[in-house]
Write a protein that holds these residues in place. Structure first.
Motif, PDB file in Angstrom:
ATOM      1  N   UNK A   1       0.806  -1.220   0.000  1.00 30.43           N
ATOM      2  CA  UNK A   1       0.000   0.000   0.000  1.00 30.43           C
ATOM      3  C   UNK A   1       0.839   1.270   0.000  1.00 30.43           C
ATOM      4  N   UNK A   2       0.240   2.317  -0.536  1.00 27.40           N
ATOM      5  CA  UNK A   2       0.767   3.683  -0.471  1.00 27.40           C
ATOM      6  C   UNK A   2      -0.381   4.535   0.072  1.00 27.40           C
TER       7      UNK A   2
ATOM      8  N   UNK B   1      -0.308  15.447  -6.024  1.00 30.26           N
ATOM      9  CA  UNK B   1      -0.180  14.044  -5.642  1.00 30.26           C
ATOM     10  C   UNK B   1      -0.265  13.166  -6.883  1.00 30.26           C
ATOM     11  N   UNK B   2      -1.199  13.451  -7.754  1.00 30.06           N
ATOM     12  CA  UNK B   2      -1.322  12.660  -8.986  1.00 30.06           C
ATOM     13  C   UNK B   2      -0.011  12.676  -9.767  1.00 30.06           C
TER      14      UNK B   2
ATOM     15  N   UNK C   1       2.207   9.378 -10.598  1.00 36.26           N
ATOM     16  CA  UNK C   1       2.410   8.990 -12.000  1.00 36.26           C
ATOM     17  C   UNK C   1       3.888   8.902 -12.375  1.00 36.26           C
ATOM     18  N   UNK C   2       4.754   9.574 -11.620  1.00 32.17           N
ATOM     19  CA  UNK C   2       6.184   9.556 -11.938  1.00 32.17           C
ATOM     20  C   UNK C   2       6.981   8.669 -10.981  1.00 32.17           C
ATOM     21  N   UNK C   3       6.287   7.856 -10.206  1.00 34.19           N
ATOM     22  CA  UNK C   3       6.964   6.926  -9.284  1.00 34.19           C
ATOM     23  C   UNK C   3       7.735   5.876 -10.083  1.00 34.19           C
ATOM     24  N   UNK C   4       8.821   5.352  -9.505  1.00 36.98           N
ATOM     25  CA  UNK C   4       9.622   4.345 -10.210  1.00 36.98           C
ATOM     26  C   UNK C   4       8.832   3.087 -10.597  1.00 36.98           C
ATOM     27  N   UNK C   5       7.907   2.661  -9.739  1.00 34.02           N
ATOM     28  CA  UNK C   5       7.046   1.513 -10.032  1.00 34.02           C
ATOM     29  C   UNK C   5       5.632   2.014 -10.273  1.00 34.02           C
ATOM     30  N   UNK C   6       4.887   1.397 -11.191  1.00 34.76           N
ATOM     31  CA  UNK C   6       3.512   1.844 -11.442  1.00 34.76           C
ATOM     32  C   UNK C   6       2.663   1.834 -10.169  1.00 34.76           C
TER      33      UNK C   6
ATOM     34  N   UNK D   1      10.477   4.188   0.878  1.00 39.07           N
ATOM     35  CA  UNK D   1      11.255   5.410   1.078  1.00 39.07           C
ATOM     36  C   UNK D   1      10.563   6.272   2.123  1.00 39.07           C
ATOM     37  N   UNK D   2      11.212   7.351   2.559  1.00 37.56           N
ATOM     38  CA  UNK D   2      10.588   8.184   3.601  1.00 37.56           C
ATOM     39  C   UNK D   2       9.256   8.798   3.161  1.00 37.56           C
TER      40      UNK D   2
END
Length: 104
Positions: free
Chosen positions: A21-22, A70-71, A75-80, A47-48
């Motif tokens: 989860x995030x 936030x979107x 959307x630019x996170x290393x994993x989808x 990560x923190x």
């Protein structure tokens, strides 16, 4: 949720083959001088915690801009990042491209 949290949403991503989860929380906008500030946090699993804010002319604009920010981060996170199993929609507002119309 704490008293300052207006809303939260749980997204997910896959790390090492496991769905994790995030948690994202948006705080109640606060008045700061001539502007309004809306803090948010993203609790990444690997990560923190990311804490940041958006500024707006009023409380509604500050909250809306925080949703957009936030979107963009998700959307630019290393994993989808997904909301439920939806691969195409995070359920957050997106900036729409605008173009000038030729009046003639």
């Amino acid at each position: 949720m704490t008293d300052d949290v207006v809303c939260e949403r749980e997204f997910n991503t896959v790390i090492d083959g496991e769905v994790v989860p995030i948690l994202v929380q948006w705080m109640k906008p606060t008045h700061e001088g001539l502007h309004w500030r809306c803090d948010y946090s993203i609790a990444w699993p690997d990560r923190p915690v990311r804490r940041f804010h958006a500024m707006g002319a009023d409380s509604a604009q500050a909250l809306i801009l925080a949703l957009y920010m936030v979107r963009a981060e998700l959307e630019t996170a290393p994993s989808p990042v997904r909301w439920f199993d939806n691969e195409a929609d995070l359920g957050l507002p997106a900036f729409e491209a605008t173009c000038e119309r030729d009046p003639g």
